[in-house]
Design a protein around this motif. Structure first.
Motif, PDB file in Angstrom:
ATOM      1  N   SER A 298       0.871   5.397   1.167  1.00 24.28           N
ATOM      2  CA  SER A 298       0.179   6.099   2.037  1.00 24.28           C
ATOM      3  C   SER A 298      -0.501   7.283   1.550  1.00 24.28           C
ATOM      4  O   SER A 298      -1.462   7.892   2.096  1.00 24.28           O
TER       5      SER A 298
ATOM      6  N   ALA B 152      -7.977   3.957  -4.966  1.00 19.55           N
ATOM      7  CA  ALA B 152      -8.721   3.712  -3.953  1.00 19.55           C
ATOM      8  C   ALA B 152      -9.769   2.939  -4.127  1.00 19.55           C
ATOM      9  O   ALA B 152     -10.211   2.070  -3.071  1.00 19.55           O
TER      10      ALA B 152
ATOM     11  N   ASP C   8      -9.924   4.049   3.817  1.00 23.32           N
ATOM     12  CA  ASP C   8      -9.568   5.093   3.185  1.00 23.32           C
ATOM     13  C   ASP C   8      -8.314   5.258   3.316  1.00 23.32           C
ATOM     14  O   ASP C   8      -7.463   5.101   4.563  1.00 23.32           O
ATOM     15  N   TRP C   9      -7.384   5.711   2.192  1.00 20.32           N
ATOM     16  CA  TRP C   9      -5.868   5.671   2.655  1.00 20.32           C
ATOM     17  C   TRP C   9      -5.570   6.960   3.425  1.00 20.32           C
ATOM     18  O   TRP C   9      -4.486   6.797   3.762  1.00 20.32           O
ATOM     19  N   TYR C  10      -6.120   7.811   3.794  1.00 20.96           N
ATOM     20  CA  TYR C  10      -6.082   8.748   4.589  1.00 20.96           C
ATOM     21  C   TYR C  10      -6.645   8.695   6.109  1.00 20.96           C
ATOM     22  O   TYR C  10      -6.579   9.415   7.103  1.00 20.96           O
TER      23      TYR C  10
ATOM     24  N   ASN D  52       0.806  -1.117  -0.083  1.00 15.45           N
ATOM     25  CA  ASN D  52       0.139  -0.060   0.017  1.00 15.45           C
ATOM     26  C   ASN D  52       0.751   1.397  -0.037  1.00 15.45           C
ATOM     27  O   ASN D  52       2.056   1.216   0.498  1.00 15.45           O
TER      28      ASN D  52
ATOM     29  N   THR E 200      -1.659  13.515   6.181  1.00 16.42           N
ATOM     30  CA  THR E 200      -0.527  12.448   6.074  1.00 16.42           C
ATOM     31  C   THR E 200       0.612  12.827   6.081  1.00 16.42           C
ATOM     32  O   THR E 200       1.380  12.250   6.791  1.00 16.42           O
TER      33      THR E 200
ATOM     34  N   GLU F  61      -3.956   0.896  -3.156  1.00 12.71           N
ATOM     35  CA  GLU F  61      -4.318   1.036  -1.837  1.00 12.71           C
ATOM     36  C   GLU F  61      -5.607   0.492  -1.387  1.00 12.71           C
ATOM     37  O   GLU F  61      -5.413   0.082  -0.154  1.00 12.71           O
TER      38      GLU F  61
ATOM     39  N   ALA G 215      -2.249   9.119  -1.659  1.00 15.02           N
ATOM     40  CA  ALA G 215      -2.732   8.501  -3.006  1.00 15.02           C
ATOM     41  C   ALA G 215      -2.333   9.703  -4.020  1.00 15.02           C
ATOM     42  O   ALA G 215      -2.242  10.862  -3.575  1.00 15.02           O
TER      43      ALA G 215
END
Length: 414
Positions: free
Chosen positions: A7, A46, A241-243, A5, A403, A65, A9
């Motif tokens: 972190s 995502a 969710d990537w965040y 993954n 992030t 991710e 996007a």
């Protein structure tokens, strides 16, 4: 082949550099690039949850991710690295010599080294020389107590790979290590038979440290799998969710609050006033006197008045050439790098890192005033590119800022 993954996007070009195998590149273009513009957008990266590909080498899918299921059988892979949160990995009929499953893999199809030839003959059975075991801990980000944590990951009976370290040699690799783990009890989490999954117990604060106790039904060994649940009040932030973890990180510490009581606003652009406020909160909101001469466009009594006064006195923000602060202006990526560099310097942190900019086609577009600061941000791992570019004049969204702040604080141990 590495699978994991990312972190933060960013758009990923569908080209040979990112997806070397022509067959897999065609698969990505046809199946994953929804608008067929030659780029995987942040939303597309995502949203892809399932990869099923058998025709070549799936290198490049580490950009996805949101992936929860990966099937890549008959690829003749020799090395596989999975460090992301993939619930299911099925990768039989390959030629693996090393396997890294230090990510959160729940279910693993273990018949890696048996190759099915076009004639239908099954050959192989090669020894797996090296395997890295999973991290055996999980983090969930939730926004309400009624949120089902994961039906796929934890159930009454969980199949999970055994705890094996690197250097194990398997002369005849079969299922000898593939152990079913049966749930014995859980702490801080309760199981719902009706829904077939777990919910968190009621707790105060923003985080809960829970655990699952599992029994290896083959040998009777007992092991505990730690779980951390981070609670946020935002309906637009969830596990997956990537965040999610960065939003929970900054919210728990009071560094970034929501747009309102229920929305974090991950895609909302960040202003200079808001970023100054974030740094001010990171510093503990020290008392500062209002100075009307500091910035002509900063009035007393605004939410950003104290942060702007502090940032000016600390040498973090000097303002534009005409002296203005520009509180409502959307902050650019290079401006953010400059402010963070100056903040790190003010804190006495090591700012000697200098990233290699040769991989960014637009590196020459970085403004002269931000050159060393952007190189520092890249070298420190705060900025990792935007669609293959550094995009210095591009604006930053709240999710990206969260992030970067988390990377900064964790990187410096703050």
């Amino acid at each position: 082949m590495g699978i994991g993954n990312i972190s933060l996007a960013a758009e990923v070009p569908v080209d040979e550099a990112h997806f070397p195998d022509a067959a897999f590149r065609s698969y990505v273009s046809e199946k994953l690039d929804g608008n067929h513009d030659g780029q995987l957008s942040e939303e597309e990266l995502a949203s892809v949850t399932v990869i099923s590909f058998e025709e070549g080498d799936a290198e490049g899918c580490e950009s996805l991710e949101g992936m929860t299921f990966l099937y890549c059988g008959n690829n003749r892979l020799t090395n596989l690295k999975l460090q992301g949160d993939c619930w299911c990995l099925s990768c039989d009929h390959n030629e693996l010599r090393s396997l890294d499953i230090s990510g959160s893999v729940c279910y693993l199809n273990a018949r890696f080294n048996y190759i099915t030839e076009p004639s239908g003959n099954v050959v192989g059975g090669l020894g797996l020389e090296e395997m890295w075991s999973p991290r055996k801990s999980y983090t969930f980000v939730v926004n309400n107590s009624a949120q089902l944590l994961s039906k796929e990951l934890f159930g009454d009976n969980l199949v999970m790979q055994g705890v094996l370290g690197p250097g194990n040699v398997f002369d005849n690799f079969e299922y000898t290590w593939f152990a079913p783990l049966k749930l014995k009890e859980s702490e801080g989490i309760h199981y719902s038979e009706e829904d077939g999954g777990f919910y968190m117990d009621d707790f105060s604060g923003n985080s809960l440290h829970a655990a699952f106790t599992m029994e290896n039904t083959r040998n009777g060994d007992i092991e505990t799998i730690p779980v951390e649940i981070k609670r946020v009040p935002f309906a637009d932030v969830n596990t997956g969710d990537w965040y999610a973890e960065s939003a929970a990180f900054v919210n728990e510490r009071g560094i970034m609050t929501g747009m309102n009581d229920t929305e974090f606003g991950p895609g909302v652009k960040l202003s200079r006033a808001q970023f100054a406020t974030i740094l001010y909160r990171m510093e503990g909101e020290p008392e500062v006197a209002y100075d009307p001469a500091a910035f002509p466009d900063v009035r007393e009594g605004q939410f950003y008045t104290a942060p702007a006064m502090w940032a000016k006195s600390a040498g973090i923000i000097s303002g534009y050439e005409d002296g203005r602060f520009g509180p409502a202006d959307e902050i650019t990526r290079e401006q953010m790098a400059v402010m963070m560099y100056r903040y790190a310097n003010m804190r006495g942190l090591d700012i000697s890192s200098e990233g290699d900019m040769s991989g960014f086609p637009d590196a020459g577009q970085v403004s002269a005033f931000a050159d060393k600061e952007v190189k520092w941000a890249v070298g420190a791992g705060l900025i990792k590119g935007d669609g293959g570019n550094v995009n210095p004049q591009g604006t930053a969204e709240r999710a990206q800022c969260a992030t970067i702040i988390m990377r900064f604080m964790e990187g410096y141990g703050l």
